[in-house]
Design an enzyme around this catalytic site. Sequence first.
Site, PDB file in Angstrom:
ATOM      1  N   HIS A 224       0.876  -1.182   0.000  1.00 38.26           N
ATOM      2  CA  HIS A 224       0.000   0.000   0.000  1.00 38.26           C
ATOM      3  C   HIS A 224       0.912   1.230   0.000  1.00 38.26           C
ATOM      4  CE1 HIS A 224      -3.480   2.420   0.586  1.00 38.26           C
ATOM      5  NE2 HIS A 224      -3.827   2.100   1.810  1.00 38.26           N
ATOM      6  N   HIS A 263      -1.919  -2.140  -9.719  1.00 41.70           N
ATOM      7  CA  HIS A 263      -2.956  -1.566  -8.863  1.00 41.70           C
ATOM      8  C   HIS A 263      -4.165  -2.477  -8.887  1.00 41.70           C
ATOM      9  CE1 HIS A 263      -5.721   1.360  -7.114  1.00 41.70           C
ATOM     10  NE2 HIS A 263      -4.629   1.952  -6.679  1.00 41.70           N
ATOM     11  N   ASP A 314       2.813   5.960  -6.577  1.00 37.70           N
ATOM     12  CA  ASP A 314       4.038   5.883  -5.778  1.00 37.70           C
ATOM     13  C   ASP A 314       5.300   5.940  -6.634  1.00 37.70           C
ATOM     14  OD1 ASP A 314       2.701   5.677  -3.333  1.00 37.70           O
ATOM     15  OD2 ASP A 314       2.327   3.552  -3.690  1.00 37.70           O
TER      16      ASP A 314
HETATM   17  N1  COA Z   1       5.460  -6.288 -10.244  1.00 36.61           N
HETATM   18  C1  COA Z   1       5.426  -7.446 -10.944  1.00 36.61           C
HETATM   19  N2  COA Z   1       4.291  -8.111 -11.215  1.00 36.61           N
HETATM   20  C2  COA Z   1       3.138  -7.591 -10.759  1.00 36.61           C
HETATM   21  C3  COA Z   1       3.102  -6.398 -10.023  1.00 36.61           C
HETATM   22  C4  COA Z   1       4.317  -5.742  -9.772  1.00 36.61           C
HETATM   23  N3  COA Z   1       4.349  -4.609  -9.063  1.00 36.61           N
HETATM   24  N4  COA Z   1       1.836  -6.116  -9.679  1.00 36.61           N
HETATM   25  C5  COA Z   1       1.080  -7.098 -10.190  1.00 36.61           C
HETATM   26  N5  COA Z   1       1.875  -7.993 -10.830  1.00 36.61           N
HETATM   27  C6  COA Z   1       1.417  -9.193 -11.502  1.00 36.61           C
HETATM   28  C7  COA Z   1       1.192 -10.286 -10.475  1.00 36.61           C
HETATM   29  O1  COA Z   1       2.368 -11.033 -10.250  1.00 36.61           O
HETATM   30  C8  COA Z   1       0.097 -11.079 -11.126  1.00 36.61           C
HETATM   31  O2  COA Z   1       0.696 -11.866 -12.139  1.00 36.61           O
HETATM   32  P1  COA Z   1       0.198 -13.365 -12.384  1.00 36.61           P
HETATM   33  O3  COA Z   1      -1.244 -13.213 -12.796  1.00 36.61           O
HETATM   34  O4  COA Z   1       1.118 -13.855 -13.444  1.00 36.61           O
HETATM   35  O5  COA Z   1       0.359 -14.053 -11.065  1.00 36.61           O
HETATM   36  C9  COA Z   1      -0.749 -10.032 -11.825  1.00 36.61           C
HETATM   37  O6  COA Z   1       0.144  -8.932 -12.078  1.00 36.61           O
HETATM   38  C10 COA Z   1      -1.926  -9.546 -10.971  1.00 36.61           C
HETATM   39  O7  COA Z   1      -1.413  -9.019  -9.763  1.00 36.61           O
HETATM   40  P2  COA Z   1      -2.030  -9.221  -8.309  1.00 36.61           P
HETATM   41  O8  COA Z   1      -0.934  -9.289  -7.304  1.00 36.61           O
HETATM   42  O9  COA Z   1      -3.008 -10.366  -8.332  1.00 36.61           O
HETATM   43  O10 COA Z   1      -2.829  -7.889  -8.145  1.00 36.61           O
HETATM   44  P3  COA Z   1      -3.513  -7.377  -6.816  1.00 36.61           P
HETATM   45  O11 COA Z   1      -4.679  -6.600  -7.243  1.00 36.61           O
HETATM   46  O12 COA Z   1      -3.736  -8.481  -5.830  1.00 36.61           O
HETATM   47  O13 COA Z   1      -2.383  -6.433  -6.173  1.00 36.61           O
HETATM   48  C11 COA Z   1      -0.965  -4.598  -5.859  1.00 36.61           C
HETATM   49  C12 COA Z   1      -2.297  -5.092  -6.460  1.00 36.61           C
HETATM   50  C13 COA Z   1      -0.926  -3.081  -5.926  1.00 36.61           C
HETATM   51  C14 COA Z   1      -0.887  -5.007  -4.382  1.00 36.61           C
HETATM   52  C15 COA Z   1       0.185  -5.210  -6.658  1.00 36.61           C
HETATM   53  O14 COA Z   1       0.136  -4.742  -7.987  1.00 36.61           O
HETATM   54  C16 COA Z   1       1.533  -4.901  -6.039  1.00 36.61           C
HETATM   55  O15 COA Z   1       1.990  -5.612  -5.137  1.00 36.61           O
HETATM   56  N6  COA Z   1       2.242  -3.817  -6.521  1.00 36.61           N
HETATM   57  C17 COA Z   1       3.496  -3.437  -5.944  1.00 36.61           C
HETATM   58  C18 COA Z   1       3.281  -2.611  -4.681  1.00 36.61           C
HETATM   59  C19 COA Z   1       2.758  -1.236  -4.964  1.00 36.61           C
HETATM   60  O16 COA Z   1       3.279  -0.520  -5.803  1.00 36.61           O
HETATM   61  N7  COA Z   1       1.745  -0.849  -4.200  1.00 36.61           N
HETATM   62  C20 COA Z   1       1.143   0.476  -4.301  1.00 36.61           C
HETATM   63  C21 COA Z   1      -0.251   0.364  -4.795  1.00 36.61           C
HETATM   64  S1  COA Z   1      -0.935   1.959  -5.114  1.00 36.61           S
END
Ligand code: COA
Length: 378
Positions: A224, A263, A314
Amino acid sequence: MEEKVVNVKPGLEGVVADTTTISKVMPEINSLVYRGYPVQDLAETCNFEEVAYLLWNGELPTMAKLNAFVAKERSMRSISDDLKAVIKKFPKNAHPMDTIRTGVSFLGMEDERVWNNDPETNMDKSIRLMAAIPTIIAADYRARNEKDIIDARDDLSFSENFFYMCFGEIPKQEIVKAFDVSLILYAEHGFNASTFTGRVITSTTSDIYSAVCGAIGALKGPLHGGANEQVMHVLKEIDDPAIAKKWMLKALEDKRKVMGFGHRVYRKGDSRVPTMKKYANLLADLLGETKWRDISQVLEDTMVEKKGIHPNLDFPAGPAYYLMGFDIDMFTPIFVMARITGWTAHIMEQTAHNRIIRPLCQYIGPGERKIIPLAERA
Ligand code: COA
Protein backbone atom coordinates in the site's frame (compact mmCIF):
# COMPACT_ATOMS: atom_id res chain seq x y z
CA MET A 1 -17.22 -33.29 6.55
CA GLU A 2 -15.44 -30.79 4.29
CA GLU A 3 -17.46 -27.69 3.49
CA LYS A 4 -17.70 -26.52 -0.10
CA VAL A 5 -16.12 -23.10 -0.66
CA VAL A 6 -18.68 -20.80 -2.23
CA ASN A 7 -18.61 -17.19 -3.29
CA VAL A 8 -15.43 -16.28 -1.38
CA LYS A 9 -13.71 -13.09 -2.60
CA PRO A 10 -10.08 -13.16 -1.43
CA GLY A 11 -8.85 -9.62 -0.91
CA LEU A 12 -12.51 -8.55 -1.21
CA GLU A 13 -11.76 -8.10 -4.92
CA GLY A 14 -14.78 -6.77 -6.78
CA VAL A 15 -16.85 -6.45 -3.59
CA VAL A 16 -18.87 -3.23 -3.26
CA ALA A 17 -18.98 -2.79 0.51
CA ASP A 18 -20.96 0.47 0.80
CA THR A 19 -21.86 3.70 -0.99
CA THR A 20 -19.86 6.92 -0.76
CA THR A 21 -20.19 10.50 -1.98
CA ILE A 22 -16.52 11.35 -1.50
CA SER A 23 -14.70 10.05 -4.56
CA LYS A 24 -15.14 7.86 -7.59
CA VAL A 25 -12.46 5.75 -9.21
CA MET A 26 -13.17 4.99 -12.87
CA PRO A 27 -10.55 2.49 -14.00
CA GLU A 28 -12.04 2.09 -17.48
CA ILE A 29 -11.21 5.72 -18.34
CA ASN A 30 -8.28 6.10 -15.92
CA SER A 31 -10.10 8.74 -13.97
CA LEU A 32 -10.51 9.73 -10.34
CA VAL A 33 -12.89 12.43 -9.14
CA TYR A 34 -13.21 13.99 -5.69
CA ARG A 35 -16.81 15.11 -5.10
CA GLY A 36 -17.23 15.26 -8.88
CA TYR A 37 -14.02 17.16 -9.72
CA PRO A 38 -11.26 15.36 -11.70
CA VAL A 39 -8.21 15.08 -9.47
CA GLN A 40 -5.83 16.33 -12.16
CA ASP A 41 -7.91 19.54 -12.48
CA LEU A 42 -7.86 20.00 -8.71
CA ALA A 43 -4.09 19.49 -8.68
CA GLU A 44 -3.52 22.14 -11.36
CA THR A 45 -6.07 24.68 -10.10
CA CYS A 46 -6.40 24.41 -6.31
CA ASN A 47 -4.14 24.18 -3.31
CA PHE A 48 -4.22 21.34 -0.78
CA GLU A 49 -6.22 23.35 1.75
CA GLU A 50 -9.04 23.88 -0.79
CA VAL A 51 -9.07 20.16 -1.56
CA ALA A 52 -9.22 19.26 2.14
CA TYR A 53 -12.20 21.60 2.50
CA LEU A 54 -13.83 20.01 -0.55
CA LEU A 55 -13.39 16.46 0.73
CA TRP A 56 -14.88 17.33 4.10
CA ASN A 57 -17.66 19.67 3.02
CA GLY A 58 -18.63 18.40 -0.40
CA GLU A 59 -18.10 21.77 -2.15
CA LEU A 60 -15.11 23.93 -3.00
CA PRO A 61 -14.89 26.89 -0.61
CA THR A 62 -15.65 30.52 -1.42
CA MET A 63 -12.78 32.90 -0.63
CA ALA A 64 -14.38 33.82 2.70
CA LYS A 65 -14.90 30.18 3.69
CA LEU A 66 -11.37 29.25 2.65
CA ASN A 67 -9.91 32.10 4.67
CA ALA A 68 -11.81 30.99 7.77
CA PHE A 69 -10.82 27.35 7.23
CA VAL A 70 -7.15 28.19 6.66
CA ALA A 71 -7.09 30.40 9.77
CA LYS A 72 -8.50 27.52 11.83
CA GLU A 73 -6.04 24.98 10.40
CA ARG A 74 -3.10 27.32 11.06
CA SER A 75 -4.25 27.88 14.65
CA MET A 76 -4.17 24.12 15.31
CA ARG A 77 -0.64 23.33 14.10
CA SER A 78 1.22 23.45 17.40
CA ILE A 79 1.77 20.32 19.46
CA SER A 80 2.14 20.22 23.24
CA ASP A 81 5.46 20.24 25.05
CA ASP A 82 4.51 16.82 26.43
CA LEU A 83 4.19 15.41 22.93
CA LYS A 84 7.47 17.02 21.87
CA ALA A 85 9.15 15.43 24.89
CA VAL A 86 7.74 12.01 23.95
CA ILE A 87 8.90 12.43 20.34
CA LYS A 88 12.42 13.19 21.54
CA LYS A 89 12.37 9.91 23.47
CA PHE A 90 11.26 7.73 20.55
CA PRO A 91 13.90 5.15 19.60
CA LYS A 92 16.13 6.79 16.98
CA ASN A 93 15.88 3.80 14.65
CA ALA A 94 12.06 3.58 14.81
CA HIS A 95 10.32 3.93 11.45
CA PRO A 96 8.58 7.32 11.21
CA MET A 97 5.30 5.54 10.39
CA ASP A 98 5.45 4.01 13.86
CA THR A 99 6.25 7.35 15.46
CA ILE A 100 3.42 9.13 13.64
CA ARG A 101 1.02 6.35 14.70
CA THR A 102 2.09 6.85 18.32
CA GLY A 103 1.92 10.64 17.90
CA VAL A 104 -1.68 10.44 16.70
CA SER A 105 -2.51 8.15 19.59
CA PHE A 106 -1.03 10.75 21.94
CA LEU A 107 -3.14 13.51 20.36
CA GLY A 108 -6.17 11.34 21.12
CA MET A 109 -5.15 10.92 24.75
CA GLU A 110 -4.76 14.68 25.06
CA ASP A 111 -8.22 15.37 23.61
CA GLU A 112 -10.90 15.51 26.29
CA ARG A 113 -13.56 15.14 23.58
CA VAL A 114 -12.14 11.82 22.48
CA TRP A 115 -15.45 9.96 22.87
CA ASN A 116 -17.53 12.71 21.29
CA ASN A 117 -18.34 11.65 17.72
CA ASP A 118 -20.90 14.32 16.85
CA PRO A 119 -20.37 15.87 13.38
CA GLU A 120 -19.02 19.26 14.55
CA THR A 121 -16.59 17.68 17.00
CA ASN A 122 -15.36 15.15 14.46
CA MET A 123 -14.86 17.93 11.89
CA ASP A 124 -12.87 19.86 14.47
CA LYS A 125 -10.75 16.81 15.25
CA SER A 126 -10.18 16.22 11.53
CA ILE A 127 -8.81 19.73 11.06
CA ARG A 128 -6.70 19.26 14.18
CA LEU A 129 -5.27 16.01 12.77
CA MET A 130 -4.54 17.62 9.40
CA ALA A 131 -2.81 20.54 11.16
CA ALA A 132 -0.83 18.59 13.77
CA ILE A 133 0.33 15.52 11.82
CA PRO A 134 2.91 17.48 9.76
CA THR A 135 4.22 19.02 13.00
CA ILE A 136 4.68 15.55 14.50
CA ILE A 137 6.41 14.23 11.36
CA ALA A 138 8.75 17.22 11.15
CA ALA A 139 9.51 17.16 14.90
CA ASP A 140 10.35 13.47 14.70
CA TYR A 141 12.58 14.08 11.65
CA ARG A 142 14.45 16.84 13.48
CA ALA A 143 14.79 14.85 16.72
CA ARG A 144 16.09 11.76 14.92
CA ASN A 145 18.70 13.87 13.21
CA GLU A 146 19.81 15.45 16.50
CA LYS A 147 18.42 18.84 15.48
CA ASP A 148 16.24 21.27 17.42
CA ILE A 149 12.52 20.96 16.75
CA ILE A 150 11.21 23.90 14.71
CA ASP A 151 7.77 25.14 15.75
CA ALA A 152 4.99 25.57 13.20
CA ARG A 153 4.35 29.01 11.73
CA ASP A 154 0.87 30.39 11.15
CA ASP A 155 1.83 32.74 8.31
CA LEU A 156 2.73 29.97 5.84
CA SER A 157 0.66 27.70 3.63
CA PHE A 158 0.26 24.06 4.68
CA SER A 159 3.01 22.87 2.33
CA GLU A 160 5.39 25.79 2.95
CA ASN A 161 5.08 25.27 6.69
CA PHE A 162 6.04 21.61 6.38
CA PHE A 163 9.24 22.44 4.49
CA TYR A 164 9.97 25.14 7.04
CA MET A 165 9.49 22.81 10.03
CA CYS A 166 11.73 20.15 8.42
CA PHE A 167 14.52 22.26 6.95
CA GLY A 168 14.18 25.73 8.48
CA GLU A 169 13.60 27.26 5.06
CA ILE A 170 11.09 27.34 2.26
CA PRO A 171 12.24 26.13 -1.16
CA LYS A 172 11.40 27.65 -4.55
CA GLN A 173 7.69 27.96 -5.28
CA GLU A 174 7.96 25.34 -8.05
CA ILE A 175 9.08 22.80 -5.45
CA VAL A 176 6.33 23.81 -3.02
CA LYS A 177 3.78 23.46 -5.85
CA ALA A 178 5.06 19.98 -6.78
CA PHE A 179 4.71 18.94 -3.13
CA ASP A 180 1.23 20.42 -2.87
CA VAL A 181 0.22 18.59 -6.06
CA SER A 182 1.45 15.30 -4.58
CA LEU A 183 -0.69 15.88 -1.48
CA ILE A 184 -3.77 16.53 -3.61
CA LEU A 185 -3.17 13.37 -5.63
CA TYR A 186 -2.63 11.30 -2.47
CA ALA A 187 -5.58 12.79 -0.56
CA GLU A 188 -8.33 10.30 -1.34
CA HIS A 189 -8.94 7.05 -3.21
CA GLY A 190 -12.17 5.27 -2.36
CA PHE A 191 -12.15 2.10 -0.27
CA ASN A 192 -8.41 1.46 -0.37
CA ALA A 193 -6.99 -0.73 2.41
CA SER A 194 -6.18 2.03 4.91
CA THR A 195 -9.43 3.93 4.39
CA PHE A 196 -11.40 0.73 4.74
CA THR A 197 -9.47 -0.07 7.93
CA GLY A 198 -10.47 3.35 9.27
CA ARG A 199 -14.09 2.72 8.36
CA VAL A 200 -14.08 -0.71 10.03
CA ILE A 201 -12.77 0.79 13.28
CA THR A 202 -15.24 3.68 13.05
CA SER A 203 -18.10 1.26 12.51
CA THR A 204 -17.65 -0.05 16.06
CA THR A 205 -18.31 3.54 17.27
CA SER A 206 -14.72 3.81 18.42
CA ASP A 207 -13.05 7.24 18.23
CA ILE A 208 -11.47 9.03 15.27
CA TYR A 209 -7.91 8.80 16.65
CA SER A 210 -8.16 5.02 16.95
CA ALA A 211 -9.50 4.79 13.40
CA VAL A 212 -6.62 6.94 12.09
CA CYS A 213 -4.03 4.89 14.03
CA GLY A 214 -5.40 1.74 12.38
CA ALA A 215 -5.34 3.41 8.97
CA ILE A 216 -1.72 4.44 9.49
CA GLY A 217 -0.85 0.83 10.31
CA ALA A 218 -2.50 -0.33 7.08
CA LEU A 219 -0.83 2.35 4.98
CA LYS A 220 2.61 1.41 6.26
CA GLY A 221 2.67 -1.87 4.32
CA PRO A 222 4.77 -1.96 1.12
CA LEU A 223 1.79 -3.26 -0.87
CA HIS A 224 0.00 0.00 0.00
CA GLY A 225 1.58 3.34 0.98
CA GLY A 226 4.97 1.89 1.85
CA ALA A 227 5.58 1.39 -1.87
CA ASN A 228 6.73 5.00 -2.42
CA GLU A 229 9.72 4.32 -0.15
CA GLN A 230 10.50 1.01 -1.82
CA VAL A 231 10.48 2.68 -5.26
CA MET A 232 13.31 4.96 -4.19
CA HIS A 233 15.29 2.06 -2.72
CA VAL A 234 14.99 0.28 -6.07
CA LEU A 235 16.06 3.38 -8.05
CA LYS A 236 19.08 3.75 -5.79
CA GLU A 237 19.86 0.05 -6.11
CA ILE A 238 19.90 0.40 -9.93
CA ASP A 239 21.58 3.83 -9.89
CA ASP A 240 22.40 3.82 -13.62
CA PRO A 241 19.91 4.17 -16.51
CA ALA A 242 22.15 1.95 -18.65
CA ILE A 243 21.47 -1.12 -16.51
CA ALA A 244 17.80 -0.39 -15.74
CA LYS A 245 16.37 -2.60 -18.49
CA LYS A 246 18.54 -5.55 -17.50
CA TRP A 247 17.51 -5.06 -13.88
CA MET A 248 13.82 -5.09 -14.77
CA LEU A 249 14.11 -8.15 -17.01
CA LYS A 250 15.87 -10.02 -14.21
CA ALA A 251 13.26 -8.90 -11.66
CA LEU A 252 10.49 -10.21 -13.92
CA GLU A 253 12.35 -13.45 -14.56
CA ASP A 254 12.69 -13.89 -10.78
CA LYS A 255 8.94 -13.17 -10.45
CA ARG A 256 9.77 -10.27 -8.17
CA LYS A 257 7.02 -7.75 -7.37
CA VAL A 258 8.39 -4.43 -8.53
CA MET A 259 7.26 -1.68 -6.19
CA GLY A 260 5.38 1.23 -7.73
CA PHE A 261 3.76 -0.91 -10.42
CA GLY A 262 0.29 -2.42 -10.56
CA HIS A 263 -2.96 -1.57 -8.86
CA ARG A 264 -5.98 -3.51 -7.66
CA VAL A 265 -8.41 -1.14 -9.37
CA TYR A 266 -6.48 0.47 -12.24
CA ARG A 267 -5.37 -2.18 -14.68
CA LYS A 268 -4.65 0.18 -17.61
CA GLY A 269 -2.82 2.94 -15.75
CA ASP A 270 -3.24 5.08 -12.66
CA SER A 271 -5.14 8.34 -13.30
CA ARG A 272 -2.85 10.26 -10.97
CA VAL A 273 0.44 9.28 -12.60
CA PRO A 274 0.58 11.72 -15.57
CA THR A 275 0.18 14.74 -13.27
CA MET A 276 2.73 13.51 -10.72
CA LYS A 277 5.14 12.51 -13.46
CA LYS A 278 4.88 15.98 -14.99
CA TYR A 279 5.80 17.62 -11.68
CA ALA A 280 8.55 15.08 -10.91
CA ASN A 281 10.07 15.85 -14.32
CA LEU A 282 9.83 19.59 -13.70
CA LEU A 283 11.71 19.06 -10.43
CA ALA A 284 14.39 17.00 -12.19
CA ASP A 285 14.93 19.82 -14.71
CA LEU A 286 14.84 22.52 -12.06
CA LEU A 287 17.38 20.75 -9.86
CA GLY A 288 19.47 19.36 -12.72
CA GLU A 289 19.18 15.79 -11.43
CA THR A 290 17.74 13.62 -14.18
CA LYS A 291 19.14 10.19 -13.25
CA TRP A 292 16.08 8.99 -11.35
CA ARG A 293 13.77 10.16 -14.13
CA ASP A 294 15.84 8.33 -16.75
CA ILE A 295 15.95 5.09 -14.77
CA SER A 296 12.21 5.37 -14.08
CA GLN A 297 11.40 5.77 -17.76
CA VAL A 298 13.36 2.64 -18.72
CA LEU A 299 11.68 0.65 -15.94
CA GLU A 300 8.23 1.85 -16.99
CA ASP A 301 8.82 1.13 -20.70
CA THR A 302 10.17 -2.33 -19.97
CA MET A 303 7.37 -3.25 -17.54
CA VAL A 304 4.63 -2.04 -19.89
CA GLU A 305 6.22 -3.82 -22.87
CA LYS A 306 6.80 -7.13 -21.08
CA LYS A 307 3.85 -7.37 -18.69
CA GLY A 308 1.42 -4.61 -19.62
CA ILE A 309 1.56 -3.44 -15.98
CA HIS A 310 1.56 0.34 -15.46
CA PRO A 311 3.13 2.48 -12.73
CA ASN A 312 1.00 3.72 -9.85
CA LEU A 313 1.25 7.09 -8.07
CA ASP A 314 4.04 5.88 -5.78
CA PHE A 315 6.36 5.45 -8.76
CA PRO A 316 6.80 9.15 -9.63
CA ALA A 317 6.07 10.38 -6.07
CA GLY A 318 9.00 8.52 -4.48
CA PRO A 319 11.77 10.14 -6.56
CA ALA A 320 9.97 13.51 -6.42
CA TYR A 321 10.14 13.49 -2.61
CA TYR A 322 13.78 12.42 -2.78
CA LEU A 323 14.60 15.37 -5.03
CA MET A 324 12.80 17.66 -2.56
CA GLY A 325 15.31 16.58 0.07
CA PHE A 326 13.22 14.26 2.26
CA ASP A 327 14.67 11.14 3.84
CA ILE A 328 13.26 8.02 2.20
CA ASP A 329 11.53 6.85 5.36
CA MET A 330 9.53 10.09 5.43
CA PHE A 331 7.76 9.35 2.14
CA THR A 332 4.94 7.26 3.60
CA PRO A 333 4.41 9.69 6.52
CA ILE A 334 3.99 12.43 3.87
CA PHE A 335 1.32 10.19 2.32
CA VAL A 336 -0.35 10.23 5.77
CA MET A 337 -0.29 14.06 5.77
CA ALA A 338 -2.36 13.95 2.60
CA ARG A 339 -4.58 10.91 3.15
CA ILE A 340 -5.65 12.11 6.60
CA THR A 341 -8.17 14.25 4.71
CA GLY A 342 -9.66 11.30 2.82
CA TRP A 343 -9.57 9.03 5.88
CA THR A 344 -11.41 11.50 8.08
CA ALA A 345 -13.94 12.30 5.32
CA HIS A 346 -14.73 8.56 5.24
CA ILE A 347 -14.75 8.30 9.03
CA MET A 348 -17.33 11.09 9.17
CA GLU A 349 -19.36 9.52 6.37
CA GLN A 350 -19.29 6.13 8.12
CA THR A 351 -20.35 7.77 11.40
CA ALA A 352 -23.27 9.50 9.69
CA HIS A 353 -24.66 6.23 8.23
CA ASN A 354 -23.20 3.61 10.47
CA ARG A 355 -23.69 -0.10 10.46
CA ILE A 356 -21.01 -2.24 12.07
CA ILE A 357 -18.78 -3.82 9.39
CA ARG A 358 -18.78 -7.49 10.07
CA PRO A 359 -18.34 -9.80 7.07
CA LEU A 360 -18.48 -13.58 7.15
CA CYS A 361 -15.80 -16.11 6.48
CA GLN A 362 -16.13 -19.65 5.27
CA TYR A 363 -14.66 -22.18 7.66
CA ILE A 364 -12.43 -24.75 5.91
CA GLY A 365 -10.69 -26.22 8.99
CA PRO A 366 -11.23 -29.67 10.57
CA GLY A 367 -14.76 -30.96 11.20
CA GLU A 368 -16.14 -31.17 14.74
CA ARG A 369 -14.08 -33.49 16.96
CA LYS A 370 -13.84 -34.68 20.56
CA ILE A 371 -11.13 -33.43 22.93
CA ILE A 372 -8.69 -36.16 23.98
CA PRO A 373 -7.71 -35.56 27.64
CA LEU A 374 -4.18 -34.11 27.96
CA ALA A 375 -2.67 -37.21 29.57
CA GLU A 376 -3.92 -39.45 26.76
CA ARG A 377 -2.73 -37.30 23.81
CA ALA A 378 0.07 -38.86 21.74
N1 COA B 1 5.46 -6.29 -10.24
C1 COA B 1 5.43 -7.45 -10.94
N2 COA B 1 4.29 -8.11 -11.22
C2 COA B 1 3.14 -7.59 -10.76
C3 COA B 1 3.10 -6.40 -10.02
C4 COA B 1 4.32 -5.74 -9.77
N3 COA B 1 4.35 -4.61 -9.06
N4 COA B 1 1.84 -6.12 -9.68
C5 COA B 1 1.08 -7.10 -10.19
N5 COA B 1 1.88 -7.99 -10.83
C6 COA B 1 1.42 -9.19 -11.50
C7 COA B 1 1.19 -10.29 -10.47
O1 COA B 1 2.37 -11.03 -10.25
C8 COA B 1 0.10 -11.08 -11.13
O2 COA B 1 0.70 -11.87 -12.14
P1 COA B 1 0.20 -13.37 -12.38
O3 COA B 1 -1.24 -13.21 -12.80
O4 COA B 1 1.12 -13.85 -13.44
O5 COA B 1 0.36 -14.05 -11.07
C9 COA B 1 -0.75 -10.03 -11.83
O6 COA B 1 0.14 -8.93 -12.08
C10 COA B 1 -1.93 -9.55 -10.97
O7 COA B 1 -1.41 -9.02 -9.76
P2 COA B 1 -2.03 -9.22 -8.31
O8 COA B 1 -0.93 -9.29 -7.30
O9 COA B 1 -3.01 -10.37 -8.33
O10 COA B 1 -2.83 -7.89 -8.15
P3 COA B 1 -3.51 -7.38 -6.82
O11 COA B 1 -4.68 -6.60 -7.24
O12 COA B 1 -3.74 -8.48 -5.83
O13 COA B 1 -2.38 -6.43 -6.17
C11 COA B 1 -0.97 -4.60 -5.86
C12 COA B 1 -2.30 -5.09 -6.46
C13 COA B 1 -0.93 -3.08 -5.93
C14 COA B 1 -0.89 -5.01 -4.38
C15 COA B 1 0.18 -5.21 -6.66
O14 COA B 1 0.14 -4.74 -7.99
C16 COA B 1 1.53 -4.90 -6.04
O15 COA B 1 1.99 -5.61 -5.14
N6 COA B 1 2.24 -3.82 -6.52
C17 COA B 1 3.50 -3.44 -5.94
C18 COA B 1 3.28 -2.61 -4.68
C19 COA B 1 2.76 -1.24 -4.96
O16 COA B 1 3.28 -0.52 -5.80
N7 COA B 1 1.75 -0.85 -4.20
C20 COA B 1 1.14 0.48 -4.30
C21 COA B 1 -0.25 0.36 -4.79
S1 COA B 1 -0.94 1.96 -5.11
